[in-house]
Design an enzyme around this catalytic site. Structure first.
Site, PDB file in Angstrom:
ATOM      1  N   ASP A 250       1.129  -1.118   0.056  1.00  0.00           N
ATOM      2  CA  ASP A 250       0.192  -0.077  -0.226  1.00  0.00           C
ATOM      3  C   ASP A 250       0.693   1.493   0.010  1.00  0.00           C
ATOM      4  OD1 ASP A 250      -2.531  -1.345   0.070  1.00  0.00           O
ATOM      5  OD2 ASP A 250      -2.293  -1.734   2.173  1.00  0.00           O
TER       6      ASP A 250
ATOM      7  N   ASP B 143     -14.100  -3.940  -2.613  1.00  0.00           N
ATOM      8  CA  ASP B 143     -14.129  -3.872  -1.271  1.00  0.00           C
ATOM      9  C   ASP B 143     -15.511  -4.431  -0.956  1.00  0.00           C
ATOM     10  OD1 ASP B 143     -11.659  -2.999  -1.382  1.00  0.00           O
ATOM     11  OD2 ASP B 143     -12.036  -0.646  -1.220  1.00  0.00           O
TER      12      ASP B 143
END
Lengths: 258, 199
Positions: free
Chosen positions: A11, A130
């Site tokens: 990330d 998600d």
């Protein structure tokens, strides 16, 4: 032969690797190119770089990181975060990404998936989703889990598949950063519904949980971040543990086995 | 110089980068005249068969491939670049490949995840110096080549079906997998190909 993929995820925030609980409380985990190189050498099967920066400067930094990583790591590289058009995908592919992941922008405009598949081929297009559990099923959420969409997850991944996505990367926002393990029921349901390659993401805190992503979740890609970044486990340890648990993996060339 | 044929589809630069990483004198080539004097050729390919076939033809680089093969100069096809060597593909009925190898391209059978997107074992048939031993390589494909002549198969892999994961004849060779994305095993294959271009 079948070979499950172990996929470390970086990330990226303004050029640094970070990891937090549910995208909050970010911790610095180091230089992305150095991490990518190390994971490549240690036997990662693929790498994912997700750009969580919101700014334009951050995006430019990501392109630079992708280009530098691609020049020295010769395993597949998926890059996502802020991909909203054919042109933004093209920039990432030119920089050296092999696949681009689309998430919020595809929810806002599903035709983006079809456009990317037509332009670059399905093998380049990863639909990142998600998910958040509702009472009976799962809902698609966006913007790091902050925004509800009302979309049913199974309907959305089916639509993504029919629009030409070549792979699914599904993150449980209930589990992400918690180290409570993958939401196995989530992946098992998707694996049954869609024939696309499926990458499980969110919640891995130990190697048994990593193995369960395949053994119970039926995912063929196992994504994890913090267990690798903070040195809790090496890739070699993960590979040994998974192999012993009965997860099929590729054999590494002799000299790269730790 | 090894000419990496860039006919404008998708990400064809990785093969170039990987060849440079093993010290090969590779150059991205977009027009036939830029390929003049090359001692070897790499034909990459990602995306749909028809789009690749049309772009290769439009670029004029299809003729470069045909000439290279006719003159027995080394050419390495990769992924759709391998499929393009055949006559046609179930993926794009009506679109024509280069027809340099006899056979066609078929869809992977149902029952496994499609496309295949994983590392898989390529077991060589012993006909190619590029593939001296079984190795794991990275595959991304929903279709596979079915050569008519068994002697054109350089390696087999298994994914719900046993399929030709590398093919070739003479100086022509091709892999369904991506050596440029297969870590050290892939770089070593590219280095062997580069050496075969010097000979």
């Amino acid at each position: 032969m079948e070979a499950v993929r172990i996929i470390p995820c970086l990330d990226l925030d303004r050029g640094r690797v970070v990891k937090g609980v549910r995208y909050k409380e970010l911790r610095d985990a180091g230089d992305p190119v150095a991490l990518a190189r190390r994971y490549g050498e240690e036997g990662a099967d693929e790498l994912v770089i997700l750009d969580i920066t919101a700014s334009a400067e951050g995006r430019a930094t990501t392109l630079d990181v992708v280009a530098r990583a691609a020049a020295e790591v010769f395993i597949p590289l998926t890059v996502g975060g802020g991909v909203s058009s054919v042109e933004s995908a093209r920039r990432l592919l030119r920089a050296g990404a092999d696949k681009v992941a689309v998430n919020s922008a595809a929810v806002a405009r599903p035709a983006l998936i079809s456009e990317l598949a037509a332009e670059f081929g399905s093998q380049c297009v990863v639909l990142a989703v998600d998910a958040r559990r509702r009472k009976e099923d799962y809902e698609v959420v966006t913007h790091g889990g902050r925004r509800r969409t009302g979309l049913d997850l199974m309907a959305w991944v089916s639509e993504g598949a029919s629009r030409g996505a070549g792979e699914l990367l599904v993150t449980s926002m209930d589990r992400d950063g918690t180290e409570a393990g993958y939401d196995l029921e989530l992946y098992a349901s998707i694996a049954q519904l869609v024939e696309l390659p499926l990458v499980a993401s969110g919640g891995v805190g130990n190697l048994d949980q990593l193995a369960a992503g395949y053994l119970e979740g039926r995912a063929d890609g196992l994504l994890a971040a913090s267990i690798f970044h903070f040195g809790r486990y090496s890739l070699a340890e993960a590979r040994r543990h998974l192999a012993a648990a009965g997860v099929p993996l590729r054999a590494l060339p002799a000299a790269s086995q730790a | 110089m090894i000419a990496v044929l860039d006919y404008g589809i998708g990400n064809l630069a990785s093969a170039h980068k990987a060849l440079l990483a093993v010290g090969a004198p590779a150059r991205l080539v977009a027009r036939p005249e830029q390929a003049e004097g090359a001692s070897g050729y790499v034909l990459p390919g990602v995306g749909a068969f028809a789009a690749c076939a049309a772009a290769l033809e439009a670029s004029g680089l299809s003729e470069v491939c045909r000439t290279a093969v006719a003159e027995q100069r080394p050419l390495l096809g990769i992924c759709v670049g391998m499929q393009l060597l055949f006559e046609g593909s179930e993926e794009s009925p009506g679109a024509r490949g280069l027809g340099l190898l006899a056979g066609s391209v078929r869809r992977l059978p149902a029952g496994r995840r499609r496309p295949q997107m994983q590392w898989n074992l390529a077991v060589p048939t012993g006909r190619s110096a590029l593939l001296p031993s079984p190795e794991w390589f990275y595959f991304v494909h929903g279709y596979y080549a079915a050569p008519e002549r068994e002697e054109d198969v350089l390696a087999y892999s298994e994914y719900g079906v046993s399929f030709a994961s590398a093919v070739g004849r003479g100086a022509l060779s091709a892999t369904q997998f991506h050596p440029e994305k297969s870590g050290r095993a892939g770089l070593e294959l590219l280095a062997r190909f580069a050496r075969s271009c010097e000979a």
